[in-house]
Design an enzyme around this catalytic site. Sequence first.
Site, PDB file in Angstrom:
ATOM      1  N   CYS A 234      36.570  35.812  43.144  1.00 44.18           N
ATOM      2  CA  CYS A 234      35.488  35.144  42.126  1.00 44.18           C
ATOM      3  C   CYS A 234      34.995  33.916  42.572  1.00 44.18           C
ATOM      4  CB  CYS A 234      36.218  34.930  40.688  1.00 44.18           C
ATOM      5  SG  CYS A 234      37.461  33.936  40.615  1.00 44.18           S
TER       6      CYS A 234
ATOM      7  N   ASP B  81      29.391  34.810  35.005  1.00 46.93           N
ATOM      8  CA  ASP B  81      30.742  35.201  35.225  1.00 46.93           C
ATOM      9  C   ASP B  81      30.760  36.194  36.265  1.00 46.93           C
ATOM     10  OD1 ASP B  81      33.328  36.046  34.937  1.00 46.93           O
ATOM     11  OD2 ASP B  81      33.525  36.596  33.004  1.00 46.93           O
TER      12      ASP B  81
ATOM     13  N   HIS C 232      33.407  37.837  37.042  1.00 45.29           N
ATOM     14  CA  HIS C 232      34.437  39.243  36.974  1.00 45.29           C
ATOM     15  C   HIS C 232      33.753  40.352  36.163  1.00 45.29           C
ATOM     16  CE1 HIS C 232      36.548  34.999  36.801  1.00 45.29           C
ATOM     17  NE2 HIS C 232      37.442  35.873  37.705  1.00 45.29           N
TER      18      HIS C 232
END
Length: 497
Positions: free
Chosen positions: A168, A387, A389
């Site tokens: 990430c 994000d 993820h």
Amino acid sequence: MSFEPNKTACASTPDQEYLPQPRNSNHISKAPLKDKLLTNSSYLAAEIPLKLGHFMSNLWTSGSELSSSFFLHNHETETQQHIIWLLGNAYYNKPLDGIQQAILEAQKDEMFRPVQQENQVHTDTTSMSMLWPSDFYDDFVSRLWMTYRHNYPPIRPSNHKTDIGWGCMLRSGQSLLANTLLIHFLSRDWRRQKQEQTVYKQYSKILHWFLDELSPRAPFSIHRIALLGKQLGKNIGEWFGPSTISQVIQALVSDFAPANLSVYIATDGVIYRDDVQDVATGKKPRGDFSHLITRVSSDEGGRQEAKNLYEASNNDDAATPDRRDSEFKPVLILVALRLGIDSLHPTYYPALKACFEIPSFVGIAGGRPNSSLYFIGLQGDDLIYLDPHFSRPALETKGLSEYTKEDFGTYHCTLPRKINIANLDPSMLLGFYCRTAQDFDLLCDQLDLISQKHSAIVSVQQSAPEYDEDVRSENDFGVLSDEDEELSVDDDDHSIF
């Protein structure tokens, strides 16, 4: 603290429906000023960023006993909620009703829904976009969004075919670099929905540079990032921190001349003007971290293999030219910071929030504890982020012209998410992009202004201090240097993945 909003972003004022008209305005023209203020509160709250100067002037000349400080104190929080900052651009938001506010509150501190619910996420896009100003939303969905991918060619010498669970910060770093390149080549005013065909070619080329493959046509791929990390002592599949990703970005960009971009890494939160000038004019060579590599005693063969694979994927035609002239090359300034121990210290909130108002700001790679996000916007005390993820299949390897808009659509997010600034991890990487020397001078002035008013997070000095040789000989006495310490404690990221 507030800088003057970007004029391009603020050129269009909110529609009439965004600015409620004063109630009974025809009946209070002779009423006391205090009554006018109370009656026109909704109108002022919506338009205060544009009307503050005019209103304050009237306030002083009216002879009213209502002081300006009282007014500012009561409206400051409400005003901040009506301004949304996105990478230095200001947008003005209409007040939300109870239902709309509840929907937005539900988005706070949430990760993306599971992959199996992806279709449902996209079905909510239309309704979600209606909760945001249209000009802000067009800007938001134009930003590039790098996420986990799976089923790409393995990252040799490992067998990793996905970066789920460990990549990430690598993806957040990609996002920061990708959006810098968008601004660099297409300008800050570029919007995906309105691009012309000639511009689309450059846009698609930028995305091509980030494809998940080890080849010269993808100089900023997850493969090359991981291989450079391996040379820095980070095994493929191991977490990166802000310091590591900043060095990797510098090396990647320096090895790819078509980017026409230089990268400067600040030291200990200090930007040295002379060093930036040297980097931007080509007097300082590509960031060399060979001195760090020699201090890592394990897996020497693995690092050498990673180095060979990385160099084999370089395009010989893209070698960095020997450029030593006075021309100022556009520069990406990266500042790795740790603003607290276990959490972001509140004393740094104002200065960090002020960075989002700087026109040259290109975001923050960092995040909440144990996960990295890419922060691009601000509303009040909430940070708007992208994000990583969220895993998608890697795009199939094919010719540039064969990729569709739907393929590239997977690199754009349609749902703005927010997190309160109090929930941030203190370890982060800030980015600033300066196209010209004048842009850099302006950035330095703005950072100085922030430091004068708030607890400084980034400072500016003319030149780096010079030390005698005996000052640099601490290793002779068994003292651990900063570089040794960074490599011995799993980087400065505290396991951001």
